[in-house]
Structure formats: C-alpha cells, structure tokens
Enzyme design. Structure first.
Site, PDB file in Angstrom:
ATOM      1  N   ASP A 272       0.913  -1.138   0.000  1.00 21.08           N
ATOM      2  CA  ASP A 272       0.000   0.000   0.000  1.00 21.08           C
ATOM      3  C   ASP A 272       0.952   1.186   0.000  1.00 21.08           C
ATOM      4  O   ASP A 272       1.633   1.440   1.007  1.00 21.08           O
ATOM      5  CB  ASP A 272      -0.862  -0.010   1.269  1.00 21.08           C
ATOM      6  CG  ASP A 272      -1.766   1.201   1.334  1.00 21.08           C
ATOM      7  OD1 ASP A 272      -1.346   2.295   0.905  1.00 21.08           O
ATOM      8  OD2 ASP A 272      -2.890   1.077   1.827  1.00 21.08           O
ATOM      9  N   HIS A 273       1.043   1.906  -1.106  1.00 16.77           N
ATOM     10  CA  HIS A 273       2.138   2.886  -1.219  1.00 16.77           C
ATOM     11  C   HIS A 273       2.028   3.992  -0.159  1.00 16.77           C
ATOM     12  O   HIS A 273       3.011   4.654   0.141  1.00 16.77           O
ATOM     13  CB  HIS A 273       2.238   3.459  -2.632  1.00 16.77           C
ATOM     14  CG  HIS A 273       1.183   4.449  -2.990  1.00 16.77           C
ATOM     15  ND1 HIS A 273      -0.093   4.100  -3.332  1.00 16.77           N
ATOM     16  CD2 HIS A 273       1.197   5.808  -3.049  1.00 16.77           C
ATOM     17  CE1 HIS A 273      -0.794   5.182  -3.599  1.00 16.77           C
ATOM     18  NE2 HIS A 273      -0.043   6.244  -3.422  1.00 16.77           N
TER      19      HIS A 273
ATOM     20  N   HIS B  60      -5.836   2.709   1.777  1.00 12.56           N
ATOM     21  CA  HIS B  60      -5.141   3.884   2.308  1.00 12.56           C
ATOM     22  C   HIS B  60      -5.853   4.499   3.512  1.00 12.56           C
ATOM     23  O   HIS B  60      -5.220   4.840   4.512  1.00 12.56           O
ATOM     24  CB  HIS B  60      -5.011   4.970   1.230  1.00 12.56           C
ATOM     25  CG  HIS B  60      -4.480   4.478  -0.076  1.00 12.56           C
ATOM     26  ND1 HIS B  60      -3.495   3.529  -0.167  1.00 12.56           N
ATOM     27  CD2 HIS B  60      -4.776   4.815  -1.353  1.00 12.56           C
ATOM     28  CE1 HIS B  60      -3.219   3.302  -1.451  1.00 12.56           C
ATOM     29  NE2 HIS B  60      -3.997   4.062  -2.185  1.00 12.56           N
TER      30      HIS B  60
HETATM   31  C1  BG6 Z   1      -4.215   4.863  -5.667  1.00 10.65           C
HETATM   32  C2  BG6 Z   1      -5.600   4.934  -6.212  1.00 10.65           C
HETATM   33  O1  BG6 Z   1      -4.057   3.756  -4.833  1.00 10.65           O
HETATM   34  O2  BG6 Z   1      -3.951   6.046  -4.910  1.00 10.65           O
HETATM   35  C3  BG6 Z   1      -5.784   6.164  -7.064  1.00 10.65           C
HETATM   36  O3  BG6 Z   1      -5.848   3.771  -6.987  1.00 10.65           O
HETATM   37  C4  BG6 Z   1      -5.399   7.402  -6.290  1.00 10.65           C
HETATM   38  O4  BG6 Z   1      -7.115   6.282  -7.544  1.00 10.65           O
HETATM   39  C5  BG6 Z   1      -4.035   7.227  -5.669  1.00 10.65           C
HETATM   40  O5  BG6 Z   1      -5.387   8.480  -7.201  1.00 10.65           O
HETATM   41  C6  BG6 Z   1      -3.698   8.370  -4.738  1.00 10.65           C
HETATM   42  O6  BG6 Z   1      -2.364   8.255  -4.360  1.00 10.65           O
HETATM   43  P1  BG6 Z   1      -1.529   9.541  -3.960  1.00 10.65           P
HETATM   44  O7  BG6 Z   1      -0.204   9.014  -3.551  1.00 10.65           O
HETATM   45  O8  BG6 Z   1      -1.494  10.413  -5.161  1.00 10.65           O
HETATM   46  O9  BG6 Z   1      -2.309  10.166  -2.832  1.00 10.65           O
END
Ligand code: BG6
Length: 513
Positions: free
Chosen positions: A201-202, A264
């Site tokens: 989960d980045h 997230h």
């Molecule tokens: C991803 C979603 O996991 O996270 C996207 O699939 C979303 O829809 C993105 O735009 C948001 O990531 P960040 O790092 O830009 O907040």
C-alpha cells in the site's frame, strides 16, 4: 482577534534505522514495460542504486508482454531516467549494466520457461538465487494466473521459512471483496506462506505516513492527550483534484470505497488510533494496527445515512478549467452509480477512543489536492478569562499534513501583544520540505528496500486486508441491495456533496481546521 503566525522549528540529528541489504538480490519485475514501472519503480531502484542502498550483488530482470530484448529495455530505461536532467549520465550507464529483459505471455505456461532460464542464468552469475523478489506490477485480474504459472514453472518455491528464497510483491487492490481477497492469499491454492507475500500500500511508504508513528511514540508530550479524555474528534481527508483519468475501466468496478478506503484510509486510521506496539517490528506493529480495525463499531443496517455518504462528481471547474462529469468520461456508463466520493462517520470501540467520532472523506475532482489528519481537541473545561467563555476559546488542534506541503501544524492560543488582554490563535508549523530539503519523497524506495531486506513491517498483512474488506462489504452490500444511501452528485472542484457537510455539522462540528 485571531492571527496565524508560523513558527519555524529545527531538525535535530536523525537516529537512523536504515539497513543496506547484505544478501545478494535478484529482482524480477513483471509489467516492466508498463506505466508504473517507468514512472515510479525503476526510478526508485535507480535512486537506491545511487544512494548505495542496493546489495553489492544485484540485478533487475524485467518482463512483460512487449517483445523486447535487453537492449530495447535498456534503451527505454535510459530514456525514462534521462527525463530528469539532474541525473548523472555515467551513473545511468552503469546502472543499465545491471538490467535485463525477457518477454512473457502471462497466461501461457510455456512462456515462463525462457523466463526461468534467464533468471537461473543471472542468479548463477550474481550468486543471488537465495533471494529472489518477484514484483507484480500488473493488472490485479492477472495475479492468480501469473502466480499459478510462477509456481508451476518453479520460479517461486513455497517456503514457510522466516527467510524464504523467493518473495512476491503485489500492489493493491488485494481482491475486490472479502472472498476474493481470501482466495488470493489461500496457501492451499498458492502454496505461498504469508512470509512470502509482500502487499504494497504505497501510503505506508510515504515519509509523512511513517512519521505518524514517530511523532506519536518518539515524543513524550502527545501520547498523554491522545485519547477520549482530550480528543473531541478526528478527521481524515484524502482529496484529489484529478478525475478518473484513463482508469475508468478499473474504476467502474471499484469506486472510492474499494480504491481508497479499503486500503489507504483504513491504514491512516489505524496509524492514528493504534496503541503503542511493544516494538516496531512486523508482528507487534501490525498486530496493533489490526486491533484498531477490529474495534470499529459495525455500521447499522438502519439509518446508514448517518454514517455513510456517497457522491459522484458532476461537471465543474478545477483551477478555473471546465472539466467533464464522471458519467461523461471515456469508458464510464452514462448511468453509472459508482461513487467517486465517500464520507464516513465511525467509532472505534475501545478504552482509548470510546465515543470519539472519526470522520473520513475521500474523493476525486475535489476543490484541492490534500491528504491530512486533524486531531481536534476538546474545549477547555473552564475559562479563567472572565470576559471569554470557555466554549468561545478556540480549541487546540493538530494537523498532520500527509501531502502536499508535508508537515505538521499545531494551533494554540496566546496573548496578542498590546496593553489589552487579547487572545490570538497561532500556528506552530513544521514543514518537511523546508527543514529536510527533501523535494522528492518516493514511497517506493523505502518499500523496495524493506522488501530486499525481508522486512514486512510496512507491508499489509492478510488479516488487515480481510477485516477491512468485511467493513467495506457492510457498506457496499446495502448499496448493491438498493437499501444503502442514495448517490449524490457534487460539482467537480467542490468539497463533495452537501450531505457530506451535514454528516459532520449535525454533530455540531465542521470539516477542516
Ligand atoms: C491509488 C488509487 O491507490 O492512490 C488512485 O488507486 C489514487 O485512484 C491514488 O489516485 C492516490 O495516491 P496519492 O499518492 O497520489 O495520494
């Protein structure tokens, strides 16, 4: 009168926990010709290389459906890395010597034989057979087929050991509901143990998300007030100005609950609400996070509107530019009922948080790109300033800004200078970019490094995935059955539907600081 004056803080020496992987590593990248690989993954690996954080013996074997050779892949990578003019050309050339490519038709079993042959050859050369990382940067619909083929062809060997020879990294979404998530991880089907699966989960790799833990547990002064006695409520916002972009095909079967909340948002909630783990290791840390999700009060079947608001963006303006409604986007059904926004009001039933509402909202095409957590503290119990009633004194609150302008802000009251006894509300601010001069905080560097070290602390454990899916199902099922909250349209460039305001204002509170 109220003013907001930022106060600078200085960073002290950091206590560093980083480890350079000591075991030789083989990194097999599925989807090596794809967008994520070139935008995030390969630059992250290159940055680790530059920083001297890759093991001494390391190679990257890219694979994908494109019929490329080593030379074509190197050429593409050279172009990708060259996009940043600040990168040293010699360093790029040296890095290219470590990368190879073998094509693969993901669903064809025989296609894995040349891949296996290439992997074994490079492993022999680099002495890295005991540490193979297979990174699946591919559409989730292919996970099962690819895993099956990897196992059938002996590219991954099942192992219950704490230091398995092969590990697989998968990106979210981990399934699309409770059952599919369970099936994906079923050791009887995959043969893989939990120790071999690294779920990314980045958000967990973001510096500011990791900092929540350090902020809470490496300081004495916040933890004593981090509970129902002092906290009035907590808000978590993840707002994007982007629309669904080119991902409508996926998004039409996902929606914001599956896309942002299941992963997230639940991760952010668990970090902010968890008890201190005994140690910062993969078991204790993840145990405590899972306990938070287990303690979330089940959503009621009746009156769900008081807890859950659904929205979808209509046409509107973002930064003054007109943008289309969701239903007008390419590949979106003109009568789509998919939510691009959701707000939740939930409770964590445990001794620390009993009765404290947590308000969560996330959506696309909103007024601002902003991810933040705000802890709103309670009102003073009593005012010693006779002319000002306690309830009129602004409450303290603390904002953990995840992105953009990463940082922390605490609002407190102080005396405004002058002969009169006037109160001012001030902001004590810490800004990551200014203090650490970090401009490009790439979540993937940290996660790839941890994976090479076999450290799964910042990866999502299967129990967390399942609890979170069960919670999402309790919201998605009533919608599916036509008994859930209605879908409200909101203009692109706004803060979501009016009903999301009502969700919090009817408790006598408001979104934001
Ligand atoms: C991803 C979603 O996991 O996270 C996207 O699939 C979303 O829809 C993105 O735009 C948001 O990531 P960040 O790092 O830009 O907040």
């Amino acid at each position: 009168m109220q003013t907001h004056v930022p106060i600078k803080v200085t960073a002290h020496d950091q206590l560093c926990l980083e480890r350079v992987p000591d075991r030789a590593a083989s990194f097999v990248l599925f989807g090596a010709s794809g967008d994520l690989a070139h935008r995030k993954l390969i630059p992250a690996i290159f940055n680790l290389y530059r920083a001297g954080l890759l093991p001494k013996s390391f190679f990257l074997l890219g694979t994908g459906r494109s019929p490329w050779t080593d030379e074509i892949f190197r050429h593409r990578v050279e172009k990708t890395l060259g996009l940043d003019a600040k990168r040293d050309k010699n360093e790029i050339q040296n890095f290219l010597h470590l990368i190879y490519y073998t094509p693969c038709e993901y669903t064809k079993r025989e296609s894995y034989l040349p891949l296996k042959e290439a992997l074994e050859r490079h492993c022999r050369h680099y002495g890295s057979a005991a540490n193979v990382i297979i990174y699946l940067s591919i559409p989730p619909s292919l996970y099962e087929a690819v895993l099956e083929n990897l196992i059938l062809n002996g590219l991954i060997t099942a192992s219950a050991s704490d230091t398995p020879n092969s590990r697989v990294v998968v990106e979210k979404p981990f399934g699309r509901d409770f059952d599919s998530a369970k099936r994906l991880a079923d050791p009887a089907r995959t043969g893989l143990s939990e120790k071999q699966i690294f779920r990314i989960d980045h958000y967990l790799g973001k510096e500011t998300v990791q900092n929540i833990l350090m902020f809470r547990f490496a300081n004495l002064i916040f933890e004593p007030v981090w509970n129902r006695q002092y906290v009035d409520h907590v808000q978590i916002t993840a707002a994007e100005t982007l629309g669904v972009e080119h991902r409508a095909g996926y998004y039409e079967s996902a929606g914001v609950l599956r896309d942002m909340f299941q992963n997230h948002m639940m991760e952010l909630l668990s970090l902010v609400a968890m008890e201190p783990p005994l140690r910062f290791d993969s078991t204790h840390y993840r145990d405590e996070k899972a306990k938070v999700l287990q303690a979330i009060r089940p959503f009621p079947e009746k009156g769900l509107d008081d807890y859950f608001v659904r929205g979808q963006y209509g046409k509107g303006k973002i930064a003054g530019i007109s943008v289309s409604a969701y239903r007008e986007e390419e590949l979106v059904r003109p009568d789509s009922e998919i939510e691009t926004f959701a707000a939740l009001r939930l409770f964590v039933d445990n001794p620390r948080w009993q009765g404290v509402p947590f308000y969560l909202r996330s959506g696309k095409r909103m007024a601002q790109h902003l991810t933040e957590i705000i802890i709103h503290f309670r009102a003073l119990p009593y005012s010693v300033f006779q002319s000002v009633a306690a309830e009129n004194i602004p409450h303290n609150h603390l904002c953990l800004r995840i992105q953009p302008e990463e940082g922390i802000r605490i609002l407190f009251n102080a005396k405004h200078p002058g002969p009169k006894m006037c109160m001012a509300t001030l902001g004590l601010e810490f800004d990551y970019g200014t203090v650490f001069q970090e401009k490009d905080l790439n979540a993937y560097e940290r996660l790839i490094l941890d994976c090479m070290n076999g450290d799964s602390t910042l990866f999502v454990r299967q129990d967390m995935v399942e609890i979170s899916w069960a919670l999402m199902e309790s919201l998605l099922k009533p919608v599916r059955d036509g008994k859930g909250p209605a879908l409200h349209l909101y203009p692109a460039g706004s803060w979501g539907p009016r009903e999301a305001e009502a969700l919090i204002t009817k408790d006598g509170r408001a979104w934001g600081e």
